[in-house]
Design a protein around this motif. Structure first.
Motif, mmCIF file in Angstrom:
data_model
loop_
_atom_site.group_PDB
_atom_site.id
_atom_site.type_symbol
_atom_site.label_atom_id
_atom_site.label_comp_id
_atom_site.label_asym_id
_atom_site.label_seq_id
_atom_site.Cartn_x
_atom_site.Cartn_y
_atom_site.Cartn_z
ATOM 1 N N SER A 68 -80.590 4.265 -22.101
ATOM 2 C CA SER A 68 -80.910 2.954 -21.545
ATOM 3 C C SER A 68 -82.400 2.660 -21.652
ATOM 4 O O SER A 68 -83.242 3.504 -21.375
ATOM 5 C CB SER A 68 -80.487 2.910 -20.074
ATOM 6 O OG SER A 68 -80.849 1.681 -19.490
ATOM 7 N N GLU A 82 -77.736 -3.205 -21.684
ATOM 8 C CA GLU A 82 -77.982 -2.665 -23.023
ATOM 9 C C GLU A 82 -77.089 -3.295 -24.083
ATOM 10 O O GLU A 82 -77.506 -3.459 -25.232
ATOM 11 C CB GLU A 82 -77.765 -1.145 -23.023
ATOM 12 C CG GLU A 82 -78.669 -0.402 -22.061
ATOM 13 C CD GLU A 82 -80.139 -0.578 -22.372
ATOM 14 O OE1 GLU A 82 -80.506 -0.630 -23.566
ATOM 15 O OE2 GLU A 82 -80.941 -0.679 -21.417
ATOM 16 N N THR A 83 -75.857 -3.657 -23.722
ATOM 17 C CA THR A 83 -74.921 -4.195 -24.717
ATOM 18 C C THR A 83 -74.878 -5.721 -24.724
ATOM 19 O O THR A 83 -74.242 -6.313 -25.587
ATOM 20 C CB THR A 83 -73.490 -3.689 -24.437
ATOM 21 O OG1 THR A 83 -73.008 -4.261 -23.204
ATOM 22 C CG2 THR A 83 -73.448 -2.177 -24.340
ATOM 23 N N ILE A 138 -73.724 4.374 -22.979
ATOM 24 C CA ILE A 138 -75.071 4.196 -22.456
ATOM 25 C C ILE A 138 -75.375 5.263 -21.406
ATOM 26 O O ILE A 138 -74.582 5.484 -20.492
ATOM 27 C CB ILE A 138 -75.234 2.797 -21.819
ATOM 28 C CG1 ILE A 138 -74.773 1.692 -22.795
ATOM 29 C CG2 ILE A 138 -76.672 2.580 -21.373
ATOM 30 C CD1 ILE A 138 -75.530 1.655 -24.098
ATOM 31 N N VAL A 150 -70.669 3.563 -19.730
ATOM 32 C CA VAL A 150 -71.995 3.886 -19.202
ATOM 33 C C VAL A 150 -71.882 5.066 -18.251
ATOM 34 O O VAL A 150 -70.959 5.139 -17.444
ATOM 35 C CB VAL A 150 -72.639 2.675 -18.486
ATOM 36 C CG1 VAL A 150 -71.810 2.217 -17.303
ATOM 37 C CG2 VAL A 150 -74.064 2.990 -18.067
ATOM 38 N N SER A 151 -72.796 6.011 -18.406
ATOM 39 C CA SER A 151 -72.926 7.115 -17.466
ATOM 40 C C SER A 151 -74.214 6.896 -16.690
ATOM 41 O O SER A 151 -75.298 6.839 -17.272
ATOM 42 C CB SER A 151 -72.986 8.459 -18.208
ATOM 43 O OG SER A 151 -73.250 9.516 -17.295
ATOM 44 N N ILE A 152 -74.088 6.727 -15.376
ATOM 45 C CA ILE A 152 -75.258 6.537 -14.522
ATOM 46 C C ILE A 152 -75.491 7.830 -13.751
ATOM 47 O O ILE A 152 -74.649 8.247 -12.953
ATOM 48 C CB ILE A 152 -75.061 5.377 -13.540
ATOM 49 C CG1 ILE A 152 -74.676 4.100 -14.280
ATOM 50 C CG2 ILE A 152 -76.332 5.142 -12.729
ATOM 51 C CD1 ILE A 152 -74.354 2.944 -13.378
ATOM 52 N N THR A 203 -69.308 7.479 -14.143
ATOM 53 C CA THR A 203 -69.115 7.023 -15.516
ATOM 54 C C THR A 203 -68.109 5.879 -15.486
ATOM 55 O O THR A 203 -67.038 6.004 -14.895
ATOM 56 C CB THR A 203 -68.611 8.161 -16.412
ATOM 57 O OG1 THR A 203 -69.485 9.276 -16.281
ATOM 58 C CG2 THR A 203 -68.577 7.724 -17.874
ATOM 59 N N ALA A 224 -77.749 5.993 -18.454
ATOM 60 C CA ALA A 224 -78.668 5.269 -17.569
ATOM 61 C C ALA A 224 -78.956 6.091 -16.314
ATOM 62 O O ALA A 224 -78.122 6.856 -15.852
ATOM 63 C CB ALA A 224 -78.063 3.923 -17.182
ATOM 64 N N LEU A 276 -74.411 -1.160 -17.917
ATOM 65 C CA LEU A 276 -73.847 -1.245 -19.267
ATOM 66 C C LEU A 276 -74.308 -2.507 -19.978
ATOM 67 O O LEU A 276 -74.834 -2.468 -21.098
ATOM 68 C CB LEU A 276 -72.318 -1.214 -19.189
ATOM 69 C CG LEU A 276 -71.569 -1.452 -20.507
ATOM 70 C CD1 LEU A 276 -71.838 -0.324 -21.490
ATOM 71 C CD2 LEU A 276 -70.065 -1.590 -20.255
#
Length: 325
Positions: free
Chosen positions: A290, A114-115, A260, A122-124, A131, A262, A111
């Motif tokens: 991402s 990017e932020t 995000i 964030v979803s990975i 998530t 990712a 997360l």
């Protein structure tokens, strides 16, 4: 002045050395350091070896002002973070000599990469899926319980499993024809779908099943109905997890919340588009793919701990050396 950022995963560990005025100086890779797929002792040993290498490769003095930012898979709970730190302090010569050590899980650094320290979701989605949402002092998650519990919806394992179900359903006459069959036969160098059985079940690894996700996306490009349905279902599940965390953590927010995406699954533009489509009724959730290495987020952890704002962190990281790929 120096920050060593570490992204410790279940497959490999990556690290960057950053200097506040000189920028990015050095990077390296090492073996896996997820303490649950290896051990706490092994995980701390990998990190110690990276620190050794950072000192030697950059000719750092013993009293160098070095902070350590860690984003390590499997360390989502505070108890696990404490256990890792205790093990590190007991087994590593650097346990008490570093300026500071900031530990989070790999979701947090994905997360923050990017932020630059701003709150968000964030979803990975790689081999597995999770998530994660962070808002002020609250951190929450949905999923990430492993492929055995629920199949990790949206993950490579999930997509690969669905592909295998589809081709065996076709074989058994339980489902329609799908382009996945020929794609898998050609891609795996097989003559019959039944030949997949020893490939899947002998020396079973979830990474091997996840590798079949690529055939789903290839079939989507061929406009295969089954592959499109598999991908749309995964996108809906990913979006729903984002919405759940948005409702839990951010309902009172007056500005957009970054969501995000990712991980390797989101290298496919079709599933990214479908996730965005699923969230059209939640306009405050701003979907972003991402672009940066998660290791950036482990450096952000330290800068955030030191009191820098997201705007200051972003300017510092982008202007000093490179925005790392």
């Amino acid at each position: 002045m120096y920050i060593l950022g570490v992204d410790g995963g279940g497959t490999k560990t990556k690290a960057f050395l950053f200097h506040k005025t000189k920028g990015f100086l050095w990077e390296t890779e090492a073996e896996a350091s997820n303490p649950h797929s290896t051990s706490y002792t092994h995980s701390t040993k990998v990190v110690s070896q990276i620190i050794d290498k950072a000192y030697a490769s950059n000719h750092l003095s013993e009293n160098a002002d070095l902070s350590l930012g860690l984003g390590i898979a499997g360390l989502g709970r505070k108890e696990d973070q404490r256990k890792w730190l205790e093990c590190f302090q007991e087994t590593s010569s650097y346990g008490h000599s570093l300026n500071e050590i900031v530990i989070e899980n790999d979701g947090a650094i994905a997360l923050y990469s990017e932020t630059y320290g701003e709150d968000g979701i964030v979803s990975i989605c790689g081999t597995g899926a999770v998530t994660l949402g962070i808002h002020q002092t609250k951190t929450d998650r949905v999923g990430g319980w492993g492929h055995v519990i629920g199949g990790d919806p949206g993950s490579g394992y999930d997509l690969g499993s669905q592909a295998l179900i589809a081709v065996f359903n076709q074989l058994d006459g339980l489902g329609p024809k799908t382009a996945l069959t020929n794609l898998i036969l050609n891609g795996e160098g097989l003559h019959q779908i039944e030949e997949l059985i020893p490939i899947i079940y002998q020396h079973f690894e979830k990474q091997r099943v996840a590798a079949f996700a690529k055939y789903v996306f290839q079939a989507v490009d061929l406009e295969d109905d089954i592959a499109i349905k598999i991908t749309q279902k995964a996108a809906k599940q990913i979006a729903n997890r984002g919405k759940i965390l948005f409702e839990r953590l951010f309902q009172t927010m007056e500005r957009d919340v970054p969501f995000i995406l990712a991980g390797g699954i989101f290298q496919n533009d079709f599933i990214v588009k479908k996730v965005k489509d699923e969230l059209t009724l939640t306009p405050s959730l701003k979907v972003l793919k991402s672009q940066n290495s998660p290791v950036i987020g482990s450096i952000v952890l330290v800068l955030k701990q030191q009191g820098y704002s997201p705007e200051e962190i972003k300017k510092m990281l982008i202007n000093r050396g490179k925005e790392v790929q």
